[in-house]
Design a protein around this motif. Sequence first.
Motif, PDB file in Angstrom:
ATOM      1  N   HIS A  36       0.865  -1.179   0.000  1.00 58.66           N
ATOM      2  CA  HIS A  36       0.000   0.000   0.000  1.00 58.66           C
ATOM      3  C   HIS A  36       0.900   1.228   0.000  1.00 58.66           C
ATOM      4  CE1 HIS A  36      -3.148   2.846   1.228  1.00 58.66           C
ATOM      5  NE2 HIS A  36      -4.023   1.900   0.915  1.00 58.66           N
ATOM      6  N   ALA A  37       0.473   2.238  -0.725  1.00 59.94           N
ATOM      7  CA  ALA A  37       1.278   3.463  -0.818  1.00 59.94           C
ATOM      8  C   ALA A  37       1.241   4.276   0.468  1.00 59.94           C
ATOM      9  CB  ALA A  37       0.789   4.309  -1.985  1.00 59.94           C
ATOM     10  N   GLY A  38       0.251   4.037   1.317  1.00 59.79           N
ATOM     11  CA  GLY A  38       0.132   4.773   2.568  1.00 59.79           C
ATOM     12  C   GLY A  38      -0.966   5.804   2.513  1.00 59.79           C
ATOM     13  N   PRO A  39      -1.258   6.407   3.638  1.00 60.15           N
ATOM     14  CA  PRO A  39      -0.592   6.266   4.923  1.00 60.15           C
ATOM     15  C   PRO A  39      -0.945   4.949   5.610  1.00 60.15           C
ATOM     16  CG  PRO A  39      -2.496   7.686   5.147  1.00 60.15           C
ATOM     17  CD  PRO A  39      -2.384   7.383   3.683  1.00 60.15           C
ATOM     18  N   PRO A  40      -0.257   4.606   6.720  1.00 57.36           N
ATOM     19  CA  PRO A  40      -0.501   3.329   7.385  1.00 57.36           C
ATOM     20  C   PRO A  40      -1.958   3.119   7.792  1.00 57.36           C
ATOM     21  CG  PRO A  40       1.528   4.295   8.194  1.00 57.36           C
ATOM     22  CD  PRO A  40       0.896   5.327   7.320  1.00 57.36           C
ATOM     23  N   GLY A  41      -2.624   4.183   8.209  1.00 63.32           N
ATOM     24  CA  GLY A  41      -4.006   4.051   8.654  1.00 63.32           C
ATOM     25  C   GLY A  41      -4.954   3.598   7.561  1.00 63.32           C
ATOM     26  N   LYS A  42      -4.561   3.724   6.300  1.00 64.82           N
ATOM     27  CA  LYS A  42      -5.403   3.325   5.163  1.00 64.82           C
ATOM     28  C   LYS A  42      -5.005   1.958   4.597  1.00 64.82           C
ATOM     29  CE  LYS A  42      -7.532   7.399   4.874  1.00 64.82           C
ATOM     30  NZ  LYS A  42      -8.989   7.550   5.112  1.00 64.82           N
ATOM     31  N   ALA A  43      -3.980   1.324   5.167  1.00 66.15           N
ATOM     32  CA  ALA A  43      -3.418   0.119   4.551  1.00 66.15           C
ATOM     33  C   ALA A  43      -4.251  -1.122   4.793  1.00 66.15           C
ATOM     34  CB  ALA A  43      -2.002  -0.106   5.076  1.00 66.15           C
ATOM     35  N   GLY A  44      -5.112  -1.107   5.791  1.00 64.35           N
ATOM     36  CA  GLY A  44      -5.907  -2.292   6.089  1.00 64.35           C
ATOM     37  C   GLY A  44      -5.604  -2.827   7.470  1.00 64.35           C
ATOM     38  N   ARG A  45      -6.279  -3.894   7.805  1.00 64.37           N
ATOM     39  CA  ARG A  45      -6.230  -4.454   9.147  1.00 64.37           C
ATOM     40  C   ARG A  45      -4.882  -5.121   9.443  1.00 64.37           C
ATOM     41  NH1 ARG A  45     -10.110  -9.513  10.849  1.00 64.37           N
ATOM     42  NH2 ARG A  45      -9.198  -9.966  12.902  1.00 64.37           N
ATOM     43  N   VAL A  46      -4.312  -4.798  10.595  1.00 61.61           N
ATOM     44  CA  VAL A  46      -3.092  -5.468  11.074  1.00 61.61           C
ATOM     45  C   VAL A  46      -3.258  -5.755  12.562  1.00 61.61           C
ATOM     46  CG1 VAL A  46      -1.601  -4.312   9.382  1.00 61.61           C
ATOM     47  CG2 VAL A  46      -1.860  -3.335  11.672  1.00 61.61           C
ATOM     48  N   GLN A  47      -2.498  -6.729  13.043  1.00 62.91           N
ATOM     49  CA  GLN A  47      -2.459  -7.012  14.480  1.00 62.91           C
ATOM     50  C   GLN A  47      -1.218  -6.431  15.166  1.00 62.91           C
ATOM     51  OE1 GLN A  47      -3.576  -9.774  12.446  1.00 62.91           O
ATOM     52  NE2 GLN A  47      -5.662  -9.326  13.052  1.00 62.91           N
ATOM     53  N   ALA A  48      -0.268  -5.935  14.383  1.00 57.78           N
ATOM     54  CA  ALA A  48       0.924  -5.285  14.935  1.00 57.78           C
ATOM     55  C   ALA A  48       1.604  -4.503  13.828  1.00 57.78           C
ATOM     56  CB  ALA A  48       1.895  -6.315  15.519  1.00 57.78           C
ATOM     57  N   TRP A  49       2.359  -3.478  14.230  1.00 63.73           N
ATOM     58  CA  TRP A  49       3.133  -2.679  13.282  1.00 63.73           C
ATOM     59  C   TRP A  49       4.626  -2.791  13.592  1.00 63.73           C
ATOM     60  CZ3 TRP A  49       1.607  -0.620   8.877  1.00 63.73           C
ATOM     61  CH2 TRP A  49       0.273  -0.243   8.694  1.00 63.73           C
ATOM     62  N   VAL A  50       5.422  -2.787  12.539  1.00 66.17           N
ATOM     63  CA  VAL A  50       6.872  -2.610  12.630  1.00 66.17           C
ATOM     64  C   VAL A  50       7.197  -1.350  11.856  1.00 66.17           C
ATOM     65  CG1 VAL A  50       9.120  -3.499  11.909  1.00 66.17           C
ATOM     66  CG2 VAL A  50       7.393  -5.068  12.819  1.00 66.17           C
ATOM     67  N   ILE A  51       7.920  -0.439  12.487  1.00 71.66           N
ATOM     68  CA  ILE A  51       8.243   0.814  11.818  1.00 71.66           C
ATOM     69  C   ILE A  51       9.683   1.199  12.102  1.00 71.66           C
ATOM     70  CG2 ILE A  51       7.322   2.201  13.752  1.00 71.66           C
ATOM     71  CD1 ILE A  51       6.520   4.308  11.612  1.00 71.66           C
ATOM     72  N   GLY A  52      10.378   1.666  11.066  1.00 70.17           N
ATOM     73  CA  GLY A  52      11.686   2.254  11.276  1.00 70.17           C
ATOM     74  C   GLY A  52      12.813   1.811  10.386  1.00 70.17           C
ATOM     75  N   PRO A  53      12.953   0.518  10.030  1.00 69.90           N
ATOM     76  CA  PRO A  53      14.135   0.118   9.268  1.00 69.90           C
ATOM     77  C   PRO A  53      14.258   0.862   7.933  1.00 69.90           C
ATOM     78  CG  PRO A  53      13.045  -1.814  10.169  1.00 69.90           C
ATOM     79  CD  PRO A  53      12.135  -0.657  10.419  1.00 69.90           C
ATOM     80  N   GLY A  54      15.372   1.534   7.724  1.00 71.03           N
ATOM     81  CA  GLY A  54      15.668   2.150   6.436  1.00 71.03           C
ATOM     82  C   GLY A  54      14.797   3.316   6.049  1.00 71.03           C
TER      83      GLY A  54
END
Length: 474
Positions: free
Chosen positions: A284-302
């Motif tokens: 998904h191009a973003g933002p994260p809130g529009k990407a769909g259902r998740v049970q956890a987020w990982v953010i930061g690498p690169g």
Amino acid sequence: MRTAYSVESVRAAERELMARLPDGALMQRAAAGLATACAELLGRVYGARVVLLVGSGDNGGDALYAGARLARRGAGVAAVLLSPERAHGGGLAALRAAGGRVSADADRDLARADLVVDGIVGIGGRGGLRPEAARLARAARESATVVAVDLPSGVDADSGEVHGDAVRADATVTFGAYKPGLLIDPAREAAGALRLVDIGLAPPAVADVEALQHADVAELLPRPTAESDKYRRGVVGVVAGSARYPGAAVLAVAGALRGGAGAVRYVGPAADAVLARFPETLVHAGPPGKAGRVQAWVIGPGLGDDADPLDEVLAADVPVLVDADGLRFLTPERVRARTAGTLLTPHAGEAAALLGRGRDDVEAARLHSVRELAGRYAATVLLKGSTTLVADAAGPVRVNPTGTGWLATAGSGDVLSGVTGALLAAGLPARDAGSVGAYLHGLAARRAAGPTGAPIRASEVAGHLAAAWRDVQD
């Protein structure tokens, strides 16, 4: 599970046990275990040359009594007394009665030794060795196998810190319970191979430090059932990568997919690179809130130097793992405001920036640093490094026992973030997810490096995660 206890806890347990035993019985138990370990290291006791470095405390007594046992089996045993007037009287008498002697020339005896027993300072010692003790310890290291009594002299038993000179042992024989310093660098490296001798101690129910083993990890691993779908297995969202660092996104996604995620949603500018390697990824191009259902987020690498990307992810009511470039934007207030779990995964340099101190300070005091970070940010913290530590506000600090020096390679932390994020999405609490993720990551690296060790790439670590998972279950 391997558990370690503070000096205060061990001392209290020793006092309780000694109150029920005949005088001197506890020291005899320790000496018997120490002598057995020394004999196994020597292979052949008769005719072997053993030197005891004897301080003024109970460790010196343990060494002397163990030396007496070895002398009775035919070893030539010499005791170097660093404080002759305060040497353990009973132990010294036992050594002499068994045919051992007090060294008249420490340098000559050390140069001829097959085995040196370090009984200079016990678990209550603070600070580095005094100059003469440090000189003898260096001479011992150059000429013979060195066995430390309870812990290497000069290291801090409670923290693993080393302030000044310390003994570097090939093996450490510890009594009753592990001490935290034996499991945490820089002291861990000085301890060599560890052997625990049971002397009948009953330590407290709650440890200060613990290290998971295969059976513990196997119990924590998520397992799909016949009713499982990708959401029940856990969907992890990954916000990573940039035009400059697309590989970080690929590696984080690799870790998540091979770490058991039911699905991975990738949000960021490296979608083409991710899909080229892993077409099963949902992008998904973003933002994260529009990407769909998740049970956890990982953010930061690169993520690079882009604008602060954390708001939407931290606002989500699911666990969040923050790594690498994402850590640059963190403040305690932003993390403390969250209601779901937060897992921070800094290396020593990133931890130093979060704490406002130097990297060397963090590496020299890893246990104190990870506890301070967990308290300041009200989060679970996985401090990466030669000994990876996982801490939260309550409970023992976890020490990861797996890994290899070859794991110090670009991108390995991105893989760790992915696999740990997948475990968060599967429902593991942050402390367990961090501990299990680090354990599997270290096992995979060992498999990639091979039995004799060889250079590895981060992508190879990801490729061996499934095999590491099987190793634990088997």
